[in-house]
Design a protein around this motif. Structure first.
Motif, short mmCIF file in Angstrom:
data_model
loop_
_atom_site.label_atom_id
_atom_site.label_comp_id
_atom_site.label_asym_id
_atom_site.label_seq_id
_atom_site.Cartn_x
_atom_site.Cartn_y
_atom_site.Cartn_z
N GLY A 147 -20.16 85.25 -3.44
CA GLY A 147 -19.81 84.20 -2.48
C GLY A 147 -20.77 83.02 -2.46
O GLY A 147 -20.34 81.89 -2.23
N VAL A 148 -22.06 83.27 -2.69
CA VAL A 148 -23.03 82.17 -2.53
C VAL A 148 -22.87 81.07 -3.58
O VAL A 148 -22.74 79.90 -3.22
CB VAL A 148 -24.47 82.72 -2.49
CG1 VAL A 148 -25.47 81.59 -2.63
CG2 VAL A 148 -24.70 83.46 -1.20
N PRO A 149 -22.82 81.41 -4.89
CA PRO A 149 -22.68 80.32 -5.87
C PRO A 149 -21.38 79.56 -5.68
O PRO A 149 -21.39 78.32 -5.64
CB PRO A 149 -22.69 81.04 -7.22
CG PRO A 149 -23.10 82.43 -6.97
CD PRO A 149 -22.93 82.73 -5.53
N VAL A 150 -20.28 80.29 -5.54
CA VAL A 150 -18.98 79.63 -5.40
C VAL A 150 -18.97 78.78 -4.12
O VAL A 150 -18.52 77.63 -4.11
CB VAL A 150 -17.83 80.66 -5.37
CG1 VAL A 150 -16.51 79.97 -5.14
CG2 VAL A 150 -17.79 81.44 -6.66
N LEU A 154 -14.12 91.42 -2.10
CA LEU A 154 -13.38 91.02 -0.90
C LEU A 154 -14.29 90.29 0.10
O LEU A 154 -13.93 89.24 0.63
CB LEU A 154 -12.77 92.27 -0.25
CG LEU A 154 -11.71 92.00 0.80
CD1 LEU A 154 -10.54 91.27 0.18
CD2 LEU A 154 -11.23 93.30 1.43
N LEU A 155 -15.49 90.85 0.30
CA LEU A 155 -16.42 90.21 1.23
C LEU A 155 -16.90 88.87 0.68
O LEU A 155 -17.14 87.93 1.43
CB LEU A 155 -17.62 91.11 1.50
CG LEU A 155 -17.40 92.19 2.55
CD1 LEU A 155 -18.65 93.05 2.67
CD2 LEU A 155 -17.07 91.58 3.89
N GLY A 156 -17.03 88.79 -0.65
CA GLY A 156 -17.41 87.53 -1.28
C GLY A 156 -16.41 86.44 -0.93
O GLY A 156 -16.79 85.31 -0.63
N LEU A 203 -16.92 83.03 1.96
CA LEU A 203 -16.80 81.67 1.42
C LEU A 203 -16.68 80.62 2.53
O LEU A 203 -17.48 79.67 2.56
CB LEU A 203 -15.58 81.57 0.49
CG LEU A 203 -15.77 81.89 -0.97
CD1 LEU A 203 -14.46 81.66 -1.73
CD2 LEU A 203 -16.85 81.01 -1.57
N PRO A 204 -15.70 80.75 3.43
CA PRO A 204 -15.57 79.70 4.44
C PRO A 204 -16.80 79.59 5.35
O PRO A 204 -17.15 78.50 5.79
CB PRO A 204 -14.33 80.11 5.24
CG PRO A 204 -14.11 81.53 4.93
CD PRO A 204 -14.65 81.77 3.56
N ALA A 211 -26.92 78.56 5.94
CA ALA A 211 -25.54 78.93 5.67
C ALA A 211 -25.46 80.29 4.99
O ALA A 211 -24.62 81.12 5.32
CB ALA A 211 -24.88 77.86 4.80
N VAL A 212 -26.39 80.53 4.05
CA VAL A 212 -26.40 81.82 3.35
C VAL A 212 -26.72 82.95 4.33
O VAL A 212 -26.08 84.01 4.32
CB VAL A 212 -27.43 81.80 2.20
CG1 VAL A 212 -27.56 83.19 1.59
CG2 VAL A 212 -27.00 80.81 1.14
#
Lengths: 288, 293
Positions: free
Chosen positions: A85-88, A152-154, A158-159, A206-207
């Motif tokens: 999730g973080v890079p995307v 799924l959690l990734g 995201l939002p 945010a992370v």
């Protein structure tokens, strides 16, 4: 004269009413802490504090209550979600803040909002009918696995990450960017070597927000993670997280078993409090 | 004079290609950023598309029958329960959230210690996961207050959960109201209370409403906080009865494994609700922007 007195009395009274409503949130946090700790700490004492946190066997029937597998599970699943999730998320927020034309932004923003609004149960269902079969077919796995929950959690964080880091990138003073351009850097180079470092505390916050979301997510995870309370380091095997431990067994648990589940909640709660604390520290340091 | 004016600060496609061949690193970054955005968009489209395509065919009229039974797992009782749950939770969270925001913005003086504490606790409440709310609701409302599994216990739990959302959006909306509005009102002889209710709150209304709508979205989609507070009974519930909302209905259906298609149809309804909520809240946000300008 009478009239004026009455209206000032009314003013004072309403100020008091507003004050009381403001205190409600303090009261709520206090109540949550008291009820969780009062119900969870005694069980930890009875089981043994270390035994509870580092025990690797969870077998309520035999009075074995070790939640180390669940702690490990939460860490693995959250870590996996961050890797995805973080890079995307950050790159998408860079795109939204600095690359996309205004017209596209009008489409992208609602899309991110929609991702944020979809209930976790719908994500979980999507995981069960799409991700689990996919992993079962393409890997040597039963499908319900750390990998599946992480993907799924990734998606689910995201939002959260985009919503918090995009404003942070936007908030960087335009002169930074212009200065970099004037020194001959390309648009991309200016954004990545000047804007992003300047927005780093916002992005980091945010992370951390994403970590909190992933760690606390329950219903989507319980449907795809397998829920076996065991220590495993294989991403293709199932595991159980702190959140799913509570939701799986609370329905029928009694006595010490029930208290041990509440104690699991206490451990999760402490993790979340630490993360919250980090979040507000980072935010504060960013403001200075 | 036939030559068109050409701005010197704009790059043509050719210039761009030339620049990127000279700086391949920049091109890679551009690609990465683009790919990430595409992944985000495609993920959402695929998710929504998959749910709609597989769920719409099962959205039969029989799923909206008034009675739930094991032959026809109707979602109508769950829809009614969801509406009741939203109403009950807002009944508590909206007055308290708005009141707290009014205190913070309109009454608290600068340097008031209480303001910091309220903000900190509100932030803490925002970060607490729903399963913890569920545990607390079970320990406090269900057991300590003796309400047993009931809509009210669930609603109070959710009310605490969405309280910070209402509070924060109201606070932001109140701060957006120009000071001159208040000064004008005071100048005309209105008291503080009258100024707040007749001038400030109406001006802040779109912002407050968008917060309320966001809260509705959270309440509708919530599962973990409700399973052990409102329970999972199938019928239409009164305030003190156990009842399942739409999201819990969907969880139970997909968990039993017998009713995947009906669960998918329920997901379609949930998605529709989220879509409507998002549309309305962005409409309100636009209205707020317009009134500011």
């Amino acid at each position: 004269m009478e009239n004026i007195n009455r209206s000032t009395a009314k003013e004072k009274l309403m100020e008091l009413v507003f004050l009381i409503t403001a205190v409600v949130s303090i009261l709520a946090v206090a109540l949550i802490c008291i009820f969780l700790f009062a119900n969870g700490i005694p069980a930890m004492k009875e089981i043994g504090f270390l035994e509870f946190l580092t025990g690797t066997v969870w077998r309520p029937g035999n009075d074995k209550f070790g939640i180390f597998p669940m702690i490990l599970g939460s860490i693995y699943v959250t870590g996996g979600a961050l890797i995805i999730g973080v890079p995307v998320g950050i790159l998408t927020s860079v795109f939204m803040a600095r690359f996309c034309p205004a017209k596209w932004y009008k489409v992208l923003k609602p899309i991110v909002n929609l991702l944020a609004g979809i209930p976790s149960i719908v994500y979980g269902f999507f995981g069960v009918v799409v991700l689990v079969p996919f992993i079962r077919e393409h890997f040597d796995s039963r499908g319900e696995s750390i990998l599946c929950a992480a993907i799924l959690l990734g998606i689910m964080i995201l939002p959260t990450i985009i919503g918090a880091s995009e404003p942070a990138i936007r908030a960087v003073d335009q002169s930074y960017y212009e200065g970099a351009l004037a020194l001959g850097a390309t648009h991309e180079r200016s954004v990545f070597t000047v804007l992003l470092p300047a927005a780093k505390s916002g992005i980091f916050a945010a992370v951390v927000l994403g970590v909190g979301r992933a760690l606390g997510e329950t219903m989507a995870v319980v449907m795809v993670v397998g829920n076996q309370p065991r220590v495993t380091h294989n991403m293709l095997e199932g595991i159980r997280t702190l959140t799913t431990n509570i939701v799986m067994e609370m329905g029928y648990a009694t006595d010490l078993h029930r208290e041990a589940l509440i104690a699991t909640g206490v451990v999760l709660f402490v993790f979340i409090l630490i993360i919250n604390f980090c979040f507000s520290m980072i935010k504060r340091s960013g403001k200075e | 004079m036939d030559k068109k004016l050409k701005p010197i600060n704009q790059m043509s496609v050719k210039d761009r290609i030339k620049s990127y061949t000279r700086h391949p690193g920049s091109f890679v970054l551009l690609l990465l950023v683009g790919i990430a955005a595409v992944i985000t968009v495609i993920t959402l489209l695929f998710l929504v598309g998959y749910i709609l395509v597989n769920g719409l065919p099962y959205l039969k009229p029989s799923l909206f029958a008034w009675e739930y039974n094991s032959d026809n797992v109707s979602m109508m009782p769950a829809i009614v329960n969801t509406i009741l749950m939203v109403f009950l939770a807002l009944l508590f969270s909206v007055p308290f959230g708005i009141g707290a925001a009014i205190y913070l913005v309109e009454y608290a003086k600068k340097g008031n210690k209480l303001v910091g504490v309220v903000r900190l606790t509100a932030e803490t409440l925002t970060g607490i996961p729903s399963i913890i709310y569920g545990l607390f609701g079970m320990l406090f409302f269900v057991i300590a207050l003796g309400w047993s599994y009931s809509m009210l216990a669930g609603a109070m739990t959710l009310a605490i959960m969405v309280l910070p959302t209402v509070m924060r959006t109201t606070e932001e909306a109140l701060l957006c109201v120009p000071l001159s509005y208040r000064e004008g009102s005071f100048g005309l002889g209105a008291g503080k209370l009258r100024t707040i209710f007749k001038i400030v709150l109406p001006a802040a209304m779109p912002g407050i409403l968008s917060g309320v709508i966001l809260s509705i979205g959270r309440i509708v989609g919530e599962t973990a906080a409700l399973i052990y507070t409102a329970g999972t009974m199938t019928g239409m519930a009164g305030v003190m009865d156990s009842g399942r909302t739409l999201a819990i209905h969907m969880y139970v259906l997909s968990n039993e494994g017998l009713h995947k298609n009906e669960a998918n149809a329920t997901a379609v309804i949930l998605l529709f609700i989220v879509l409507i909520i998002n549309a309305v809240s962005s409409l309100l946000a636009k209205k707020l922007e317009a009134s500011k300008a």
